[in-house]
Design a protein around this motif. Structure first.
Motif, short mmCIF file in Angstrom:
data_model
loop_
_atom_site.label_atom_id
_atom_site.label_comp_id
_atom_site.label_asym_id
_atom_site.label_seq_id
_atom_site.Cartn_x
_atom_site.Cartn_y
_atom_site.Cartn_z
N ARG A 1 0.83 -1.21 0.00
CA ARG A 1 0.00 0.00 0.00
C ARG A 1 0.86 1.26 0.00
O ARG A 1 0.59 2.22 -0.72
N PRO B 1 0.49 11.57 -12.21
CA PRO B 1 -0.53 11.45 -11.17
C PRO B 1 -1.52 12.61 -11.22
O PRO B 1 -1.17 13.74 -11.58
N TRP C 1 2.84 -1.48 -11.55
CA TRP C 1 3.37 -0.28 -10.89
C TRP C 1 4.89 -0.21 -11.01
O TRP C 1 5.46 0.89 -11.06
N ARG D 1 2.60 1.69 -3.42
CA ARG D 1 1.60 2.02 -4.44
C ARG D 1 1.16 3.48 -4.30
O ARG D 1 1.02 4.20 -5.30
N GLU D 2 0.95 3.92 -3.07
CA GLU D 2 0.53 5.29 -2.84
C GLU D 2 1.65 6.28 -3.20
O GLU D 2 1.39 7.36 -3.74
N ARG E 1 4.25 5.50 -16.22
CA ARG E 1 2.80 5.59 -16.08
C ARG E 1 2.36 7.02 -16.39
O ARG E 1 3.17 7.93 -16.54
N ARG F 1 -3.30 15.41 -9.71
CA ARG F 1 -3.09 16.25 -8.53
C ARG F 1 -4.24 17.23 -8.31
O ARG F 1 -4.55 17.58 -7.18
N ARG G 1 1.45 6.50 -6.93
CA ARG G 1 0.22 7.15 -7.36
C ARG G 1 0.27 8.65 -7.11
O ARG G 1 -0.19 9.46 -7.93
N SER G 2 0.84 9.05 -5.97
CA SER G 2 0.88 10.47 -5.62
C SER G 2 1.98 11.23 -6.33
O SER G 2 2.01 12.46 -6.29
#
Length: 486
Positions: free
Chosen positions: A32, A95, A78, A35-36, A92, A97, A39-40
């Protein structure tokens, strides 16, 4: 308890704070957190992550916990992992925002583009390919350098259609020692793989062939096999006749007036198991009586686990068998190197079909493979991969015994894949479920000859060689999750 880790700039290029908290244990918390971070945007695309051992030491967790977390995120897209490059954040989309403001009176716009899709499946359990990450780069590079330095000047001119003598001599010794093949360099013709061998032997319409191939149909084939090969033969105007299969291999007693038969006697593809000794002798007797020829596809004869070595059928009668092999399973399909061990009467015809100049297999690759075999690197690589694939097979069998005991696993005494026997009527739904969850595999029905007599059995053909080591555990988890209940 919440734990944190502050990463040094030397490791990933920027400080990063990870919070390991929440339900599910440390592995789930680490997944987690990473991944965060991706993602952020705190972990940018291309950022290299620390090695398993370093991150485990900093976080105070087990090394396997970090390895499993990385593998799961690689499988999800990821992260990426390549030998020599480490584990990095995958490329990717940027992100999200801030919300995008749309003017009230803005003209009608096209819908926003769909988010980027992952390239290929998340879990590749397709059959037929080895672990690409295990290619012996260092040993191959050493052989290539030695071969390049020792190559005579004439090696850089037009190639001999038979292939380099150095490789044919090396194969003569290796095949005799490892596979029981009886031959000499003058009866070996180098090709680019099994499909190329079929094209040379049977020709192909529309490809400029003038002689229509060396052999003619009808050709008997096993009731289960690669549809690609059947399509190739059909394109050459060859009619194929399916032979039923049982626990002893192809029913060669059903052979009739065919001119040739194509078999996978070392390890039937895809159902598994060697051709029984009595049937090996019987097919040679049939070929002698009919003036026919046996085509032996030795596609993964090196990889055996729970049985004694099975020699090549060619050793029973070198004048009635065409033995075909390649390095596609043992080394890499990228090399495009294979060979035909021919009865003497076919050598000139195959060379004529191939043409005066070698247009397929690189001469330098041939010289490198010759050195690779002679210096012992090929044997060492095969032994190493045999151990690795056996461990993978054992993990697959153990996982299924625990998670899906109603699924029978067959064909695993040798080779690079297993057949999972499913309850009747469940194969199609299982294949769809696997595809939906990003798992690449094949249903057993994909390999069945359209004219096969026996009733089709439900099953999945699962390749356990394809995934890299770090991705294999996640692939097994995903596989077990989509299997039909008992």
């Amino acid at each position: 308890m919440t734990e944190s880790w502050v990463n040094s700039a030397e490791r990933i290029g920027a400080d990063l704070h990870l919070e390991l908290s929440g339900p599910g244990g440390r592995r789930a918390a680490l997944i987690r957190a990473l991944r965060e971070a991706v993602r952020s945007g705190r972990l940018a695309a291309g950022t290299r992550l620390p090695p398993y051992r370093s991150l485990a030491a900093d976080l105070g967790v087990a090394r396997n916990t970090v390895a499993d977390a990385y593998a799961e995120l690689v499988a999800e897209g990821w992260l990426t992992a390549r030998q020599g490059s480490g584990t990095r954040v995958a490329e990717r989309a940027e992100p999200l925002r801030h919300a995008v403001r749309v003017p009230r009176k803005a003209p009608r716009q096209a819908p926003p583009p769909a988010p980027p899709r992952a390239r290929g499946p998340r879990h590749d359990l397709g059959q037929g390919t080895p672990d690409a990450s295990a290619f012996p780069r260092t040993a191959w590079a050493a052989s290539y350098r030695r071969a390049l330095q020792a190559a005579p000047t004439e090696a850089f001119g037009p190639g001999d259609p038979a292939g380099r003598l150095e490789l044919r001599e090396a194969l003569t010794e290796y095949l005799a020692r490892a596979r029981g093949v009886r031959t000499e360099p003058g009866r070996i013709v180098i090709c680019s793989g099994f499909a190329h061998a079929l094209r040379l032997l049977f020709g192909q319409r529309g490809q400029g062939d003038t002689g229509g191939g060396v052999l003619r149909g009808p050709l008997a084939v096993e009731a289960y096999g690669l549809g690609f090969h059947r399509d190739l033969l059909t394109a050459a105007g060859v009619r194929t006749v399916p032979l039923p299969l049982d626990e002893h291999g192809a029913r060669v007693d059903r052979l009739g007036r065919e001119r040739a038969v194509l078999l996978t006697p070392a390890h039937q593809f895809p159902t598994g198991g060697p051709l029984h000794a009595e049937r090996r002798a019987a097919v040679i007797d049939w070929a002698r009586a009919r003036g026919a020829v046996v085509l032996e596809d030795d596609y993964d004869g090196e990889f055996r686990y729970d049985r004694k070595p099975v020699g090549a059928v060619q050793g029973l009668d070198p004048e009635r068998v065409i033995h075909i092999g390649s390095v596609s399973k043992s080394l890499s399909p990228a090399l495009r190197l294979g060979w035909m061990v021919l009865p003497e009467r076919y050598v000139d015809a195959v060379l004529a079909a191939k043409g005066e100049r070698e247009a397929w297999a690189s001469v330098l690759d041939q010289l490198a493979l010759a050195d690779f075999v002679v210096c012992g690197s090929y044997d060492r690589h095969v032994r190493r991969m045999r151990q690795r694939y056996r461990r993978r097979r054992d993990r697959l069998v153990e996982a299924l015994a625990e998670r899906a005991p109603h699924v029978e696993v067959t064909g695993v005494a040798a080779g690079l894949h297993a057949v999972l026997r499913l309850p009747p009527g469940t194969e199609r739904s299982a294949v769809k479920a696997a595809a939906w969850h990003g798992i690449a595999l094949d249903g057993l029905a994909e390999f069945r000859h359209p004219a096969a007599e026996e009733q089709a059995a439900d099953g999945l053909v699962v390749g356990y060689a394809t995934p890299s080591e770090h991705a294999y555990g996640a692939a097994l988890e995903a596989l077990c999750a989509v299997l039909p209940p008992g």
